[in-house]
Design an enzyme around this catalytic site. Structure first.
Site, PDB file in Angstrom:
ATOM      1  N   ASP A  78      34.097  19.391  36.062  1.00  0.00           N
ATOM      2  CA  ASP A  78      33.974  20.517  36.989  1.00  0.00           C
ATOM      3  C   ASP A  78      32.612  21.193  36.775  1.00  0.00           C
ATOM      4  O   ASP A  78      32.253  21.510  35.642  1.00  0.00           O
ATOM      5  CB  ASP A  78      35.124  21.505  36.693  1.00  0.00           C
ATOM      6  CG  ASP A  78      35.282  22.572  37.752  1.00  0.00           C
ATOM      7  OD1 ASP A  78      34.809  22.372  38.886  1.00  0.00           O
ATOM      8  OD2 ASP A  78      35.907  23.613  37.452  1.00  0.00           O
ATOM      9  N   HIS A 109      35.102  32.466  43.056  1.00  0.00           N
ATOM     10  CA  HIS A 109      35.609  32.224  41.703  1.00  0.00           C
ATOM     11  C   HIS A 109      36.171  33.509  41.089  1.00  0.00           C
ATOM     12  O   HIS A 109      35.722  34.598  41.398  1.00  0.00           O
ATOM     13  CB  HIS A 109      34.486  31.696  40.805  1.00  0.00           C
ATOM     14  CG  HIS A 109      34.085  30.277  41.109  1.00  0.00           C
ATOM     15  ND1 HIS A 109      32.792  29.908  41.353  1.00  0.00           N
ATOM     16  CD2 HIS A 109      34.826  29.146  41.207  1.00  0.00           C
ATOM     17  CE1 HIS A 109      32.745  28.594  41.587  1.00  0.00           C
ATOM     18  NE2 HIS A 109      33.957  28.112  41.504  1.00  0.00           N
ATOM     19  N   ALA A 150      39.968  28.813  44.726  1.00  0.00           N
ATOM     20  CA  ALA A 150      41.064  28.923  45.702  1.00  0.00           C
ATOM     21  C   ALA A 150      42.366  29.410  45.064  1.00  0.00           C
ATOM     22  O   ALA A 150      43.445  29.055  45.504  1.00  0.00           O
ATOM     23  CB  ALA A 150      41.265  27.578  46.397  1.00  0.00           C
ATOM     24  N   ASP A 163      42.381  27.584  39.211  1.00  0.00           N
ATOM     25  CA  ASP A 163      42.202  27.857  37.784  1.00  0.00           C
ATOM     26  C   ASP A 163      42.695  29.266  37.439  1.00  0.00           C
ATOM     27  O   ASP A 163      43.554  29.443  36.578  1.00  0.00           O
ATOM     28  CB  ASP A 163      40.722  27.682  37.412  1.00  0.00           C
ATOM     29  CG  ASP A 163      40.487  27.712  35.908  1.00  0.00           C
ATOM     30  OD1 ASP A 163      41.473  27.774  35.138  1.00  0.00           O
ATOM     31  OD2 ASP A 163      39.320  27.677  35.474  1.00  0.00           O
TER      32      ASP A 163
END
Ligand SMILES: [Zn+2]
Length: 323
Positions: A93, A189, A227, A270
Site C-alpha cells: 500500500d 484518509h 473509504a 483501514d
C-alpha cells in the site's frame, strides 16, 4: 527471490476481472499485527470473499518487514487448508519508491502500489512506468494513482485534496501500463474526512468524475482509497469510554455500495478497523480495570473486527460469496 505463486498468492488481474463483471469490489484490508491479520482472514474465509491483504510502508516499519511477510505466508497455509479457499493478493500500500516495490516483489508480494500522485504528472508517469516494467516481468500487478486525497494515513499526509482530472487518465494508463488506478473523487484518509457541522451530512462523492473516468477508460479497474465510513457506533463507544474523537466522520456506506457496483474494483478500508479495535479495548479497560492479560482485550477486539469485515463484505462491497 520468492515468487508469490509459490506462497499460494494471486495477483489482482483475475480478481478485478471478476469484480468488474460481477458488479462488486474486492476489499483491501491493512494489517500491522497478528490479531488484525487473523480477523481479516477469518472474516474473508467465513464470508467467502476474495481478499487483498495490504501492508503499508508504516506497517513494515512498525512490525518488521520480515515478520509481516512470514505472517502473510502463514496466513496462506491456513487459506490453503480451508474447506473453501479464497484468492488472496499480498499488496504493498502506498509504495513511494521503485526500490521499495522491487524489494516487496522479491519477497513474495503479488501486487504493488506505486504512489506518484504527489509528483508532477510526467514524473509520476516515469516512476510508475519503471515499476510496471519490473513488476510485469514477474507477473505482479501494479496500482498507480492520479489525484491527491486529503488526510493522514501512516506516512501519507496531504492537507488538501485535488480531484483526479479525467482528461489525464487515458494518457496515464496508456503510457504506464498500470493494471488499476486509484483516483480521488472525494474520499479521504483517516477518521476526520470532512469538516461538517453537527447534524449535517458529509459532501457526496463526485460520481460525475467517476463516470467521466469510466467513459474514457471503459472496463478499467478503479481503486478507492480512504473509504472508511467511520461508523458512529464505534466513535460513540470510544468517546463513552474516555476517548476524544469529536467530529470524526467518514464516507457513507450507501455511497460505497454504489461505487462498488461501478468500475471501482478495489476499496481500501483501514480506519474503520482501527476504530473497532480501539472501541472494544477501551470498553474492556473501563469495565474490567483489573484485567491485565492482553488476550482478554485483544481477543474481543479481534472478534468484533472479524464481524465488521464480514458485514463490510456482505453489505457494502458485495464481495461475499464471490470466492
Ligand atoms: Zn491510501
Amino acid at each position: 527471490m520468492t515468487h508469490y505463486r509459490d506462497l499460494g498468492l494471486s495477483n489482482t488481474r483475475e480478481m478485478f476481472r471478476k469484480a468488474m463483471a460481477g458488479g462488486y469490489a474486492v476489499p483491501a484490508y491493512n494489517f500491522n499485527n497478528l490479531e488484525q491479520l487473523q480477523a481479516i482472514l477469518t472474516g474473508c474465509l467465513k464470508s467467502r470473499s476474495p481478499l487483498i491483504l495490504q501492508i503499508s510502508k508504516g506497517a513494515r516499519a512498525y512490525a518488521d518487514q520480515t515478520l509481516l511477510r512470514y505472517l502473510a505466508e502463514g496466513a496462506m497455509k491456513i487459506v490453503g487448508a480451508a474447506e473453501h479457499p479464497i484468492p488472496v493478493a499480498l499488496h504493498l500500500d502506498h509504495g513511494d519508491s521503485y526500490e521499495l516495490c522491487v524489494s516487496c516483489i522479491e519477497t513474495g508480494f503479488s501486487s504493488v502500489m506505486i504512489d506518484g500522485s504527489g509528483l508532477p504528472y510526467d514524473e509520476n508517469v516515469a516512476l510508475t512506468s519503471k515499476v510496471v516494467e519490473y513488476a510485469h516481468k514477474h507477473d505482479v500487478t501494479v496500482e498507480g494513482e492520479l489525484g491527491v486525497l486529503a488526510g493522514i494515513e501512516d506516512a501519507v499526509s496531504h492537507a488538501a485534496s485535488h480531484y483526479t482530472d479525467p482528461e489525464d487518465v487515458e494518457d496515464f494508463v496508456g503510457k504506464t501500463g498500470v493494471d488499476s488506478l486509484a483516483i480521488s473523487i472525494g474520499t479521504s484518509h483517516g477518521a476526520y474526512k470532512f469538516k461538517v457541522k453537527p447534524g449535517e451530512s458529509p459532501p457526496a462523492l463526485r460520481f460525475d468524475i467517476l463516470e467521466e473516468v469510466e467513459r474514457r477508460i471503459p472496463g478499467f479497474p478503479i481503486v478507492l482509497h480512504g473509504a472508511s465510513s467511520v461508523l458512529p457506533q464505534y466513535v460513540e463507544m470510544i468517546n463513552k469510554y474516555g476517548g476524544q474523537l469529536e467530529g470524526a466522520i467518514g464516507v457513507s456506506e450507501d455511497q460505497l455500495r454504489r461505487a462498488a457496483k461501478s468500475s471501482v474494483c478495489k476499496i481500501n478500508i483501514d480506519s474503520d478497523g482501527r476504530l473497532v479495535v480501539t472501541a472494544v479495548i477501551r470498553k474492556v479497560f473501563a469495565e474490567s480495570p483489573k484485567e491485565f492479560d492482553p488476550r482478554k482485550y485483544l481477543g474481543p477486539a479481534r472478534e468484533e473486527l472479524t464481524n465488521l469485515i464480514i458485514r463490510k463484505n456482505r453489505e457494502v462491497l458485495g464481495s461475499a460469496d464471490r470466492a
